[in-house]
Design a protein around this motif. Structure first.
Motif, mmCIF file in Angstrom:
data_model
loop_
_atom_site.group_PDB
_atom_site.id
_atom_site.type_symbol
_atom_site.label_atom_id
_atom_site.label_comp_id
_atom_site.label_asym_id
_atom_site.label_seq_id
_atom_site.Cartn_x
_atom_site.Cartn_y
_atom_site.Cartn_z
ATOM 1 N N PHE A 157 0.770 -1.283 0.020
ATOM 2 C CA PHE A 157 -0.015 -0.040 0.075
ATOM 3 C C PHE A 157 0.783 1.218 0.037
ATOM 4 C CE2 PHE A 157 -2.992 -2.955 2.084
ATOM 5 C CZ PHE A 157 -3.941 -2.945 1.027
ATOM 6 N N ALA A 158 0.314 2.435 -0.571
ATOM 7 C CA ALA A 158 1.221 3.502 -0.761
ATOM 8 C C ALA A 158 1.697 4.068 0.724
ATOM 9 C CB ALA A 158 0.364 4.665 -1.540
ATOM 10 N N GLY A 159 0.784 3.864 1.701
ATOM 11 C CA GLY A 159 1.164 4.596 2.756
ATOM 12 C C GLY A 159 2.288 3.736 3.552
ATOM 13 N N ASP A 160 2.165 2.285 3.337
ATOM 14 C CA ASP A 160 3.112 1.560 3.961
ATOM 15 C C ASP A 160 4.448 1.553 3.189
ATOM 16 O OD1 ASP A 160 1.322 0.474 5.524
ATOM 17 O OD2 ASP A 160 0.954 -1.406 4.364
ATOM 18 N N ALA A 161 4.610 1.945 1.764
ATOM 19 C CA ALA A 161 5.930 2.416 1.186
ATOM 20 C C ALA A 161 6.292 3.570 1.633
ATOM 21 C CB ALA A 161 5.568 2.231 -0.480
ATOM 22 N N GLU A 162 5.596 4.637 1.788
ATOM 23 C CA GLU A 162 6.158 5.770 2.155
ATOM 24 C C GLU A 162 6.679 5.672 3.451
ATOM 25 O OE1 GLU A 162 7.049 9.837 2.442
ATOM 26 O OE2 GLU A 162 6.044 8.702 0.654
ATOM 27 N N GLU A 163 6.175 4.864 4.532
ATOM 28 C CA GLU A 163 6.544 4.743 5.771
ATOM 29 C C GLU A 163 8.049 4.038 5.754
ATOM 30 O OE1 GLU A 163 5.767 1.835 9.540
ATOM 31 O OE2 GLU A 163 3.776 2.687 8.502
ATOM 32 N N LEU A 164 8.093 3.111 4.741
ATOM 33 C CA LEU A 164 9.343 2.118 4.966
ATOM 34 C C LEU A 164 10.411 3.197 4.272
ATOM 35 C CD1 LEU A 164 8.288 -1.155 3.304
ATOM 36 C CD2 LEU A 164 9.447 -0.988 5.670
ATOM 37 N N VAL A 165 10.096 3.988 3.350
ATOM 38 C CA VAL A 165 11.249 4.678 2.760
ATOM 39 C C VAL A 165 11.473 5.843 3.509
ATOM 40 C CG1 VAL A 165 11.475 6.521 0.996
ATOM 41 C CG2 VAL A 165 10.451 4.540 0.368
ATOM 42 N N ARG A 166 10.834 6.430 4.391
ATOM 43 C CA ARG A 166 10.983 7.518 5.523
ATOM 44 C C ARG A 166 11.910 6.920 6.460
ATOM 45 N NH1 ARG A 166 5.735 11.181 6.820
ATOM 46 N NH2 ARG A 166 5.493 12.178 4.905
ATOM 47 N N ILE A 167 11.521 5.490 7.064
ATOM 48 C CA ILE A 167 12.441 5.165 7.959
ATOM 49 C C ILE A 167 13.812 4.692 7.610
ATOM 50 C CG2 ILE A 167 12.893 2.872 9.420
ATOM 51 C CD1 ILE A 167 9.575 2.467 9.916
ATOM 52 N N VAL A 168 14.047 4.238 6.165
ATOM 53 C CA VAL A 168 15.257 4.143 5.634
ATOM 54 C C VAL A 168 15.948 5.529 5.441
ATOM 55 C CG1 VAL A 168 16.601 3.511 3.541
ATOM 56 C CG2 VAL A 168 14.615 2.284 4.267
ATOM 57 N N GLU A 169 15.387 6.405 5.259
ATOM 58 C CA GLU A 169 15.836 7.963 5.145
ATOM 59 C C GLU A 169 16.150 8.365 6.398
ATOM 60 O OE1 GLU A 169 13.486 9.754 1.368
ATOM 61 O OE2 GLU A 169 12.742 10.067 3.533
ATOM 62 N N ALA A 170 15.549 8.320 7.481
ATOM 63 C CA ALA A 170 15.876 8.568 8.898
ATOM 64 C C ALA A 170 17.081 7.813 9.223
ATOM 65 C CB ALA A 170 14.772 8.334 9.755
ATOM 66 N N GLY A 171 17.322 6.417 8.950
ATOM 67 C CA GLY A 171 18.284 5.551 9.395
ATOM 68 C C GLY A 171 19.443 6.163 8.601
ATOM 69 N N ALA A 172 19.477 6.418 7.572
ATOM 70 C CA ALA A 172 20.685 6.821 6.771
ATOM 71 C C ALA A 172 21.373 8.017 7.506
ATOM 72 C CB ALA A 172 20.548 7.197 5.232
ATOM 73 N N VAL A 173 20.529 8.838 7.794
ATOM 74 C CA VAL A 173 20.927 10.245 8.657
ATOM 75 C C VAL A 173 21.319 9.947 9.870
ATOM 76 C CG1 VAL A 173 20.524 12.571 9.560
ATOM 77 C CG2 VAL A 173 19.369 11.712 7.199
ATOM 78 N N ALA A 174 20.586 8.975 10.735
ATOM 79 C CA ALA A 174 21.285 8.586 12.028
ATOM 80 C C ALA A 174 22.589 8.021 12.027
ATOM 81 C CB ALA A 174 19.978 7.850 12.412
ATOM 82 N N LEU A 175 22.719 6.976 10.929
ATOM 83 C CA LEU A 175 24.182 6.309 10.923
ATOM 84 C C LEU A 175 25.165 7.156 10.477
ATOM 85 C CD1 LEU A 175 22.776 3.044 9.128
ATOM 86 C CD2 LEU A 175 23.613 3.372 11.438
ATOM 87 N N ALA A 176 24.924 8.350 9.552
ATOM 88 C CA ALA A 176 25.877 9.383 9.273
ATOM 89 C C ALA A 176 26.270 10.050 10.371
ATOM 90 C CB ALA A 176 25.217 10.232 8.256
ATOM 91 N N HIS A 177 25.485 10.466 11.253
ATOM 92 C CA HIS A 177 25.767 11.158 12.468
ATOM 93 C C HIS A 177 26.678 10.463 13.510
ATOM 94 C CE1 HIS A 177 24.378 12.072 17.026
ATOM 95 N NE2 HIS A 177 24.977 13.290 16.375
#
Length: 243
Positions: free
Chosen positions: A33-53
């Motif tokens: 579902f579109a909402g589920d896909a958006e949620e997954l992508v946002r979590i990946v994006e947030a994780g990428a920034v957190a790992l960079a930090h």
């Protein structure tokens, strides 16, 4: 533009957004579902920034020792500024990601979604295989077991369940090794019905809940009409492995 500049060039915002929307489109065509896909992508994006930090703030990133004290002081000040800014970006990205995850309601948790089951399945398999081998006797009830496990948590807890599982297995590795050695696929009790669930990767998730939330798990286990002997077998094996 010289070779160095070309090697340092970055993707522009339009291209990044295009790639993001393409990924969400692919996930949608795969049945998410579109909402589920958006949620997954946002979590990946947030994780990428957190790992960079985390990487920028990791120990060992000291100033070159041959540049002198003023250079080292400037280096340290700059590093603190960058780390602080990146930390704020990481926190903001995580908050934005979690806006797609409903806050915990006052009543019982909402029904477990298919995406939440799939996320848990992806998390448990490599953890399980770090203790034992694939079994031909894996009970064909993986989805029902994971639904019972995830139903003990609210949506935000489900979103962070992979990390909780990693912490659990890391903190109890020796005990889990003993458990799977005694009752897992390669053990002498491999075909004993009481320990059947140890032939399934879902056993990792059930064990974590037995340790963290036994009461809610038992209630959801009954609701899902799963075999009581499986839960009792895991409980008994866990106790014996800890002795």
């Amino acid at each position: 533009m010289d070779a160095g500049d070309e090697g340092r060039q970055q993707l522009d915002a339009v291209s990044i957004l295009n790639a993001r929307q393409t990924l969400i489109g692919y996930l949608g065509r795969a049945g998410l579902f579109a909402g589920d896909a958006e949620e997954l992508v946002r979590i990946v994006e947030a994780g990428a920034v957190a790992l960079a930090h985390e990487e920028v703030g990791a120990p060992g990133r000291d100033a070159p020792r041959d540049r002198g004290e003023p250079y080292a002081a400037g280096w340290l000040d700059g590093a603190r500024a960058v780390t602080g800014e990146l930390g704020e970006l990481a926190e903001g990205a995580l908050r934005e990601a979690l806006t797609a995850v409903p806050a915990a309601p006052a009543g019982p948790p909402p029904p477990v979604r298919t995406m939440e089951v799939e996320r848990a399945r992806v998390a448990i398999v490599p953890l399980y295989l770090s203790f034992t081998e694939v079994s031909d006797l894996d009970p064909e009830v993986s989805e029902q077991v994971l639904v019972a496990v995830l139903a003990t948590m609210d949506p935000r807890q489900r979103a962070g369940y992979a990390g909780r599982l990693a912490e659990f297995t890391s903190g109890h590795r020796a005990r889990l090794e003993r458990l799977y050695a005694r009752y897992g696929p390669a053990s002498p009790t491999a075909i004993h019905g009481r320990y059947s669930l140890l032939h399934s990767p879902t056993s990792i998730a059930v064990l974590e809940r037995l340790w963290a939330a036994p009461g809610p798990l038992e209630a959801e286990w009954d609701t899902g009409e799963l075999p009581p002997a499986w839960l009792e077998g895991l409980r008994r094996g866990w106790e014996e492995a800890g002795a």
